[in-house]
Design a protein around this motif. Structure first.
Motif, mmCIF file in Angstrom:
data_model
loop_
_atom_site.group_PDB
_atom_site.id
_atom_site.type_symbol
_atom_site.label_atom_id
_atom_site.label_comp_id
_atom_site.label_asym_id
_atom_site.label_seq_id
_atom_site.Cartn_x
_atom_site.Cartn_y
_atom_site.Cartn_z
ATOM 1 N N ILE A 1 0.856 -1.189 0.000
ATOM 2 C CA ILE A 1 0.000 0.000 0.000
ATOM 3 C C ILE A 1 0.889 1.236 0.000
ATOM 4 O O ILE A 1 1.753 1.393 0.880
ATOM 5 C CB ILE A 1 -0.926 0.005 1.234
ATOM 6 N N ILE A 2 0.699 2.113 -0.977
ATOM 7 C CA ILE A 2 1.523 3.319 -1.105
ATOM 8 C C ILE A 2 1.060 4.360 -0.086
ATOM 9 O O ILE A 2 -0.104 4.775 -0.088
ATOM 10 C CB ILE A 2 1.431 3.902 -2.520
ATOM 11 N N ARG A 3 1.965 4.772 0.770
ATOM 12 C CA ARG A 3 1.638 5.809 1.752
ATOM 13 C C ARG A 3 2.022 7.199 1.255
ATOM 14 O O ARG A 3 1.342 8.183 1.545
ATOM 15 C CB ARG A 3 2.322 5.511 3.091
ATOM 16 N N SER A 4 3.113 7.292 0.515
ATOM 17 C CA SER A 4 3.525 8.581 -0.051
ATOM 18 C C SER A 4 4.517 8.332 -1.174
ATOM 19 O O SER A 4 5.191 7.293 -1.212
ATOM 20 C CB SER A 4 4.158 9.486 1.021
ATOM 21 N N VAL A 5 4.598 9.305 -2.090
ATOM 22 C CA VAL A 5 5.548 9.255 -3.206
ATOM 23 C C VAL A 5 6.287 10.579 -3.249
ATOM 24 O O VAL A 5 5.663 11.651 -3.310
ATOM 25 C CB VAL A 5 4.844 9.002 -4.554
ATOM 26 N N HIS A 6 7.606 10.524 -3.226
ATOM 27 C CA HIS A 6 8.426 11.734 -3.337
ATOM 28 C C HIS A 6 9.183 11.675 -4.663
ATOM 29 O O HIS A 6 10.049 10.820 -4.861
ATOM 30 C CB HIS A 6 9.407 11.839 -2.175
ATOM 31 N N PHE A 7 8.818 12.575 -5.571
ATOM 32 C CA PHE A 7 9.452 12.595 -6.887
ATOM 33 C C PHE A 7 10.753 13.393 -6.839
ATOM 34 O O PHE A 7 10.799 14.495 -6.273
ATOM 35 C CB PHE A 7 8.515 13.209 -7.926
ATOM 36 N N LEU A 8 11.785 12.851 -7.434
ATOM 37 C CA LEU A 8 13.073 13.530 -7.541
ATOM 38 C C LEU A 8 13.119 14.321 -8.847
ATOM 39 O O LEU A 8 12.367 14.032 -9.784
ATOM 40 C CB LEU A 8 14.209 12.512 -7.482
ATOM 41 N N PRO A 9 13.987 15.340 -8.936
ATOM 42 C CA PRO A 9 13.997 16.203 -10.129
ATOM 43 C C PRO A 9 14.216 15.479 -11.443
ATOM 44 O O PRO A 9 13.732 15.924 -12.481
ATOM 45 C CB PRO A 9 15.151 17.175 -9.833
ATOM 46 N N ASP A 10 14.935 14.363 -11.433
ATOM 47 C CA ASP A 10 15.227 13.660 -12.686
ATOM 48 C C ASP A 10 14.174 12.614 -13.035
ATOM 49 O O ASP A 10 14.359 11.845 -13.972
ATOM 50 C CB ASP A 10 16.609 13.011 -12.621
ATOM 51 N N GLY A 11 13.071 12.565 -12.293
ATOM 52 C CA GLY A 11 12.003 11.625 -12.612
ATOM 53 C C GLY A 11 11.960 10.403 -11.722
ATOM 54 O O GLY A 11 10.943 9.713 -11.654
ATOM 55 N N ARG A 12 13.064 10.094 -11.046
ATOM 56 C CA ARG A 12 13.043 8.980 -10.101
ATOM 57 C C ARG A 12 12.136 9.334 -8.927
ATOM 58 O O ARG A 12 11.755 10.486 -8.734
ATOM 59 C CB ARG A 12 14.459 8.685 -9.599
ATOM 60 N N SER A 13 11.815 8.343 -8.112
ATOM 61 C CA SER A 13 10.945 8.607 -6.973
ATOM 62 C C SER A 13 11.298 7.684 -5.815
ATOM 63 O O SER A 13 11.830 6.584 -6.013
ATOM 64 C CB SER A 13 9.466 8.435 -7.350
ATOM 65 N N VAL A 14 11.016 8.152 -4.632
ATOM 66 C CA VAL A 14 11.144 7.347 -3.414
ATOM 67 C C VAL A 14 9.721 7.086 -2.923
ATOM 68 O O VAL A 14 8.985 8.025 -2.608
ATOM 69 C CB VAL A 14 11.968 8.078 -2.339
ATOM 70 N N VAL A 15 9.347 5.809 -2.881
ATOM 71 C CA VAL A 15 7.971 5.423 -2.570
ATOM 72 C C VAL A 15 7.943 4.757 -1.200
ATOM 73 O O VAL A 15 8.636 3.762 -0.968
ATOM 74 C CB VAL A 15 7.407 4.464 -3.644
ATOM 75 N N ASP A 16 7.151 5.311 -0.310
ATOM 76 C CA ASP A 16 6.990 4.748 1.033
ATOM 77 C C ASP A 16 5.765 3.834 1.023
ATOM 78 O O ASP A 16 4.639 4.293 0.807
ATOM 79 C CB ASP A 16 6.814 5.876 2.049
ATOM 80 N N THR A 17 5.982 2.534 1.242
ATOM 81 C CA THR A 17 4.881 1.566 1.224
ATOM 82 C C THR A 17 4.882 0.741 2.512
ATOM 83 O O THR A 17 5.878 0.703 3.248
ATOM 84 C CB THR A 17 4.995 0.611 0.021
ATOM 85 N N ILE A 18 3.761 0.076 2.732
ATOM 86 C CA ILE A 18 3.650 -0.855 3.864
ATOM 87 C C ILE A 18 2.881 -2.083 3.384
ATOM 88 O O ILE A 18 1.982 -1.987 2.531
ATOM 89 C CB ILE A 18 2.940 -0.195 5.065
ATOM 90 N N GLY A 19 3.235 -3.253 3.923
ATOM 91 C CA GLY A 19 2.635 -4.506 3.479
ATOM 92 C C GLY A 19 1.151 -4.603 3.790
ATOM 93 O O GLY A 19 0.688 -4.172 4.854
ATOM 94 N N GLY A 20 0.407 -5.182 2.837
ATOM 95 C CA GLY A 20 -1.031 -5.402 3.005
ATOM 96 C C GLY A 20 -1.368 -6.880 2.998
ATOM 97 O O GLY A 20 -0.762 -7.666 3.740
ATOM 98 N N LYS A 21 -2.271 -7.280 2.127
ATOM 99 C CA LYS A 21 -2.718 -8.673 2.069
ATOM 100 C C LYS A 21 -1.717 -9.551 1.324
ATOM 101 O O LYS A 21 -1.041 -9.102 0.405
ATOM 102 C CB LYS A 21 -4.077 -8.762 1.371
#
Length: 689
Positions: free
Chosen positions: A545-565
């Motif tokens: 489950i995606i809790r937040s997405v932080h986009f970097l200037p070059d298009g990459r991203s750091v995605v904070d997730t937590i386990g679900g089902k």
């Protein structure tokens, strides 16, 4: 060495002199600052005449910078607009402007003339090239967002206008040639070329006249133009420093009456007012020390505003001079100092303060400013545009990437237009325009993919059927992506567990697209599996489950997730480069609670002992990546996945991923606890080196 009494007295006198001089300077500066504060206070209260007196007084004692008159300019502008247009016109202007923007979609929001060479800015609104490249606006007139003014002509929109309105586009290009001649200082050729009678053409010719120093002809051209459509352009084109002062002041005030945020015009008004109020050439910095001593206590009193307004009201009575009125309302101690303050606006022979009052009076405001700029009909000399629906071809509004009708058209700074989703997919692979290969790194870093308003409106209004079909297709594609059991996107990377955080660094184009789709559809979920050499990815995995997405200037991203089902894979597939799967979710089977609770408590205590006895380095690493060990749960069968401590232990225990996968796939909590117990027993049997 001894000092004679006479020398001591001389030194004391000299020291006292310098100390007294410094004190005088400081008091003079305080006095000057207080006068300016009083002037700004009166200006903010819309007391125009009183503010003029106080600003003039401040200038007699020390220079005032033009930018310090900003509040004064706002006061003058308020009175100018109120006297010229009346309160009704001012109150209705914003609403009319909104109606005009809807009806005149092919007009520039700044100059209200035909777009000609349209340029789309970052907020999605389009302006004519002349307004942007001449820096005639610092922020969007419709949404107030900052405008860079470096964008290129909108290729699609420019082509459509050339097809629909060839004559108007031809005139716009001719005006561009006139502007180019003016930039090269070939003013006479510019005047000869500018033969059109439209407002924009006359403005360009007026600029050429200014270059030839033929100010009367320039003013005639600008007076012909409606104030609503060209006042900002007038402020830029006619910097009439050599022209008559009060006429140039009115030109700039006309400009600000329509556009209060136009910076060039406001700076010019500040300079002109500074010149009008300044006592040119005469030595007026007199008696500051005396004035400070007498008047400063009065200026510092809490009743400053009320007392000053009462004095100023008496000054305006017929038959009373400023000096006489001052003597009748001031105390004996402050009479001489205040006399100098109140007599300050009598600047030299021409009394510039009074002159400015006369210039800003009602009688001097010309009636031609009454037009508020929101008329739904074109002004004199301008054409009325009728939209040529018979020339509208859906193929002219197709995205060059998906070859379908634009859906949420977005225009890049280089002037090319694509569907929003199509552009984002291209930028996942390369931060360049798909057509011209111009760098879009800054554009990507901002991530402001705003819809081009004009194109979106044209499609929705004149291609209703085609747009409906396109929107229906888009909704079906989105609905297909929203199913969390069919064609679920799968990130093939690492092990994930229910309730355990799983931060991800997303850089591959296929997974950038996948994450964006998860966010756009609203599910904000995807599957995570480890790879399998034969099948591509394992038979079991965990939803994240995606809790937040932080986009970097070059298009990459750091995605904070937590386990679900947890889930089991039924079938595999591919979509746009990333894996998909049809899945079924896993749940624990019901078991006898009493013995299960006893086993759980024993495993929990064993796990806590193991964690506390770890080396400090490993202990801190686990805390940093996975957080502390979950608390003991009151009901271990409350969730389909069982207690969270089991999954936390499975994530931190140093065991092979295949073994972890076998535990993840279990639907029996008892079997899972037994497996974890065996692992803990084995690890505790190894000597702690």
């Amino acid at each position: 060495m001894s000092v004679k009494p006479q020398e001591e007295d001389a030194l004391e006198e000299r020291s006292a002199f310098f100390i007294g001089a410094d004190s005088d300077i400081s008091e003079e500066e305080d006095h000057h600052e207080l006068i300016l504060q009083k002037a700004n206070a009166l200006a903010s209260e819309n007391c125009l005449r009183e503010a003029i007196d106080w600003f003039s007084a401040a200038m007699r004692y020390s220079p005032v910078r033009p930018e310090q008159l900003s509040t004064f300019v706002d006061c003058i502008l308020h009175n100018f607009k109120r006297k010229a247009t009346g309160p009704d016109a001012l109150s209705g202007r914003s609403l009319d402007a909104e109606e005009s923007s809807r009806e005149d979609a092919l007009d520039c929001p700044n100059c209200h003339c035909f777009l000609g060479e349209p340029v789309t800015v970052a907020c999605g609104h389009s302006y004519c090239k002349r307004c942007l490249h001449r820096r005639l606006l610092s922020k969007c007139k419709l949404c107030s967002e900052h405008v860079r003014g470096e964008e290129k002509v909108n290729v699609i929109l420019c082509g459509l206008l050339s097809k629909w309105f060839p004559e108007e586009v031809k005139k716009s290009k001719k005006i561009t040639e006139v502007d180019a001649l003016c930039r090269r200082k070939r003013f006479r050729e510019a005047v000869e070329l500018a033969t059109d009678t439209t407002a924009v053409a006359r403005l360009s010719r007026a600029e050429a006249y200014v270059g030839l120093k033929q100010y009367r002809q320039a003013l005639e051209d600008t007076e012909f133009c409606p104030q609503s459509s060209c006042s900002a352009e007038v402020g830029h084109s006619l910097i009439l420093q050599e022209f008559v002062m009060d006429e140039s002041l009115q030109v700039f005030l006309h400009c600000l009456a329509v556009d209060e945020d136009f910076p060039c015009a406001k700076r010019q008004v500040e300079k002109i007012l500074c010149d009008l109020l300044s006592p040119g050439g005469e030595n007026v910095k007199v008696g500051l020390r005396e004035t400070t001593q007498n008047a400063l206590p009065h200026l510092r009193s809490k009743t400053l505003v009320a007392d000053a307004q009462a004095q100023l009201q008496s000054l305006e009575r017929p038959g009373l001079s400023r000096a006489h009125s001052l003597r009748s309302h001031s105390s004996n101690s402050g009479e001489e100092g205040l006399k100098r303050v109140w007599s300050a606006p009598q600047l030299g022979d021409q009394d510039k303060g009074s002159l400015l009052k006369r210039k800003l009076s009602v009688s001097d405001v010309e009636s031609r400013v009454v037009d508020s700029g929101s008329s739904k009909h074109k002004k004199q000399g301008e054409s009325v545009f009728y939209f040529p629906e018979d020339l509208l071809d859906p193929s002219d509004l197709e995205c060059s990437l998906c070859m379908r009708l634009f859906y949420e058209p977005v225009t890049t700074p280089c002037g090319h237009t694509f569907c929003k989703n199509c552009l984002e997919r291209c930028l996942d692979h390369m931060p360049q325009c798909p057509l011209c290969k111009e760098s879009l790194k800054e554009y990507l870093a901002c991530r402001k993919f705003k819809v081009t308003i004009v194109l979106d409106m044209l499609i929705k209004q004149y291609l209703c059927q085609e747009y409906g079909d396109r929107a229906k297709t888009h909704q079906e594609e989105t609905r297909e992506l929203s199913d969390l059991t069919k064609n679920v996107p799968v990130f093939v990377c690492t092990m994930a567990y229910p309730t355990v955080p799983c931060p991800l660094h997303v850089f591959e184009p296929r997974y950038r697209l996948m994450i964006r789709r998860c966010m756009d559809t609203g599910t904000q979920q995807f599957g995570m599996c480890i790879s399998d050499p034969q099948k591509g990815f394992a038979d079991y995995g965990c939803m994240l489950i995606i809790r937040s997405v932080h986009f970097l200037p070059d298009g990459r991203s750091v995605v904070d997730t937590i386990g679900g089902k947890r889930f089991r894979v039924l079938s595999r597939g591919m979509k746009d480069g990333y894996s998909t799967a049809d899945i079924e979710h896993l749940e624990d089977n019901g078991e006898e609670l009493a013995r299960l609770q006893e086993l759980h408590d024993a495993v929990y205590e064993q796990a806590r002992d193991w964690f506390q006895n770890l080396k400090i380095r490993f202990h801190n690493q686990i805390l940093q990546h996975f957080g502390p060990m979950p608390e003991r749960e009151a009901d271990i069968q409350a969730t389909p996945n069982g207690p969270a401590c089991c999954w936390w232990l499975l994530a931190v225990l140093p065991i092979d991923p295949r073994y972890q996968l076998s535990v993840l796939s279990m639907t029996s909590l008892r079997e899972r606890l037994v497996k974890i117990q065996h692992i803990l027993t084995y690890l505790q049997s190894i000597p702690n080196n």
